[in-house]
Write an enzyme that holds these catalytic residues in place. Structure first.
Site, mmCIF file in Angstrom:
data_model
loop_
_atom_site.group_PDB
_atom_site.id
_atom_site.type_symbol
_atom_site.label_atom_id
_atom_site.label_comp_id
_atom_site.label_asym_id
_atom_site.label_seq_id
_atom_site.Cartn_x
_atom_site.Cartn_y
_atom_site.Cartn_z
ATOM 1 N N SER A 83 -83.001 -25.901 9.906
ATOM 2 C CA SER A 83 -83.753 -27.128 9.637
ATOM 3 C C SER A 83 -84.436 -27.183 8.273
ATOM 4 O O SER A 83 -85.030 -28.207 7.929
ATOM 5 C CB SER A 83 -84.791 -27.360 10.736
ATOM 6 O OG SER A 83 -84.150 -27.776 11.924
ATOM 7 N N TYR A 178 -90.769 -33.989 17.338
ATOM 8 C CA TYR A 178 -89.649 -33.505 16.529
ATOM 9 C C TYR A 178 -88.321 -33.923 17.145
ATOM 10 O O TYR A 178 -88.038 -33.626 18.301
ATOM 11 C CB TYR A 178 -89.726 -31.986 16.439
ATOM 12 C CG TYR A 178 -88.900 -31.343 15.358
ATOM 13 C CD1 TYR A 178 -89.447 -31.067 14.109
ATOM 14 C CD2 TYR A 178 -87.572 -30.984 15.587
ATOM 15 C CE1 TYR A 178 -88.698 -30.449 13.116
ATOM 16 C CE2 TYR A 178 -86.821 -30.365 14.604
ATOM 17 C CZ TYR A 178 -87.387 -30.099 13.376
ATOM 18 O OH TYR A 178 -86.636 -29.496 12.402
ATOM 19 N N ASN A 180 -84.177 -34.039 15.934
ATOM 20 C CA ASN A 180 -83.154 -33.800 14.927
ATOM 21 C C ASN A 180 -82.366 -35.055 14.575
ATOM 22 O O ASN A 180 -81.822 -35.182 13.482
ATOM 23 C CB ASN A 180 -82.209 -32.706 15.407
ATOM 24 C CG ASN A 180 -82.872 -31.341 15.436
ATOM 25 O OD1 ASN A 180 -83.082 -30.714 14.415
ATOM 26 N ND2 ASN A 180 -83.235 -30.880 16.632
ATOM 27 N N GLY A 314 -86.434 -22.916 10.191
ATOM 28 C CA GLY A 314 -85.128 -23.357 10.642
ATOM 29 C C GLY A 314 -84.472 -22.337 11.544
ATOM 30 O O GLY A 314 -84.682 -21.136 11.398
#
Length: 359
Positions: A83, A178, A180, A314
């Site tokens: 990430s 959060y 993605n 990440g």
């Protein structure tokens, strides 16, 4: 993608030594090396770290690059950065905003009609306040399940469709959660505005100007080329090498392959104002009551010892990373680990490293 590794390193970043400001002018490398060893001893296979403290730069490593060998982790090996990709994508979107080619508070629908709910704005994508369902929650990221889709090619629109087939998780702009999917949409936005593939835009705007020669968005390439460690996880109790897989499943959310040196260079340039205009630089790290610890593609935290740091973490199968810098860039750390087949808790070692570097 979030796992126990990312949860523990984030927690460690917030639990860094509460003592007063350090009086030493340099980092104690022995303490850093000890912390790195503790990270590996917690159940990870190997780790590499790059530290900057004023004019002092050094790299360290611990553990192994591969199971059943004595091969050490390459000091500047490539790895999947997960990430941290999001910070690169957010930087490009902010550059486009600085060129008046996109408005942060405009609805995404202005640029990508019909793709997502008309209430969602560009800013909300970058800040994770859109309410879009995280498409990763609909995918099998457990080891046995991921084996079935390991080499599958994914189109970004497929990933977005997994999200938009579900209702919004909350009213856009009312909370931060959060997702993605936000950055897959942001990647499509970049492509629509520029008329070029995302990987070429990132290369043109960031990688080439900063000479990040070991960094790329591989899109479909399942290999990590050049020196690199291997990552593993367990299936039916046996270790499986998960280093190779088709990374298109992570696209604009986590496709990046890089090195600790290149990521250090990137975050130094970003924090140093070399990539964004002043107005967009302010937006990058501006937090709100709804999003107190996250700006636009970067985390922003004040450690208990009083030091402000920002950066990103990440994780993708096999690899976990963390990149942090102080706003003045004087203190920076980039950590990457390659996983073993077990589940470890590296937070004590990470805490020791970050405490020595930043506090």
């Amino acid at each position: 993608m979030r796992t126990r590794f990312t949860a523990t390193v984030i927690a460690a970043a917030l639990l860094v030594a509460t003592a007063g400001p350090a009086v030493a002018d340099t980092v104690d490398r022995a303490v850093v090396q000890q912390g790195l060893g503790e990270v590996v001893q917690a159940g990870l296979l190997g780790a590499q770290l790059r530290v900057t403290h004023d004019r002092e730069h050094f790299t360290a490593r611990s553990g192994k690059a591969e199971l059943n060998t004595a091969k050490p982790v390459p000091l500047n090996g490539r790895f999947r950065a997960g990430s941290i990709t999001k910070t690169f994508v957010a930087t490009v979107v902010l550059q486009l905003a600085g060129e008046s080619r996109v408005e942060l508070d405009a609805p995404v629908d202005r640029y990508l009609p019909g793709l997502v709910d008309q209430r969602v704005t560009v800013r909300q994508l970058l800040q994770h306040t859109s309410g879009l369902y995280d498409h990763n929650d609909a995918l099998p990221f457990d080891p046995a399940g991921f084996e079935q889709i390991r080499y599958k090619h994914w189109e970004p629109e497929e990933l977005v469709a997994l999200s938009t087939s579900r209702p919004l998780e909350f009213e856009p702009g009312t909370k931060r959660e959060y997702s993605n999917t936000n950055y897959v949409v942001a990647g499509l936005l970049v492509e629509k505005i520029t008329g070029r593939p995302l990987e070429r835009v990132v290369e043109h705007r960031i990688l080439k100007p900063l000479r990040l020669n070991d960094t790329l968005l591989p899109i479909d390439d399942d290999r990590i080329h050049g020196p690199h460690a291997h990552g593993y996880w367990a299936i039916d109790g046996k270790p499986v090498d998960i280093t190779r897989f088709n990374p298109s499943v992570f696209w604009a959310e986590g496709n990046l392959v890089s090195t600790t040196k290149d990521l250090d260079t990137f975050f130094a340039a970003l924090a140093g104002g070399r990539l964004l205009k002043h107005a967009q630089q302010r937006e990058l790290t501006r937090t709100t009551a709804i999003s107190p610890g996250y700006g636009l593609g970067v985390t922003v935290q004040v450690l208990p010892c009083g030091t402000t740091v920002w950066g990103h973490d990440g994780f993708v199968p096999g690899f976990g990373s963390l990149a942090l810098t102080t706003p003045d860039t004087r203190k920076r750390a980039v950590l990457n680990v390659n996983t073993s087949a077990g589940e470890g808790d590296p937070s004590a070692g990470v805490e020791k490293i970050l405490g020595e570097v930043f506090c």
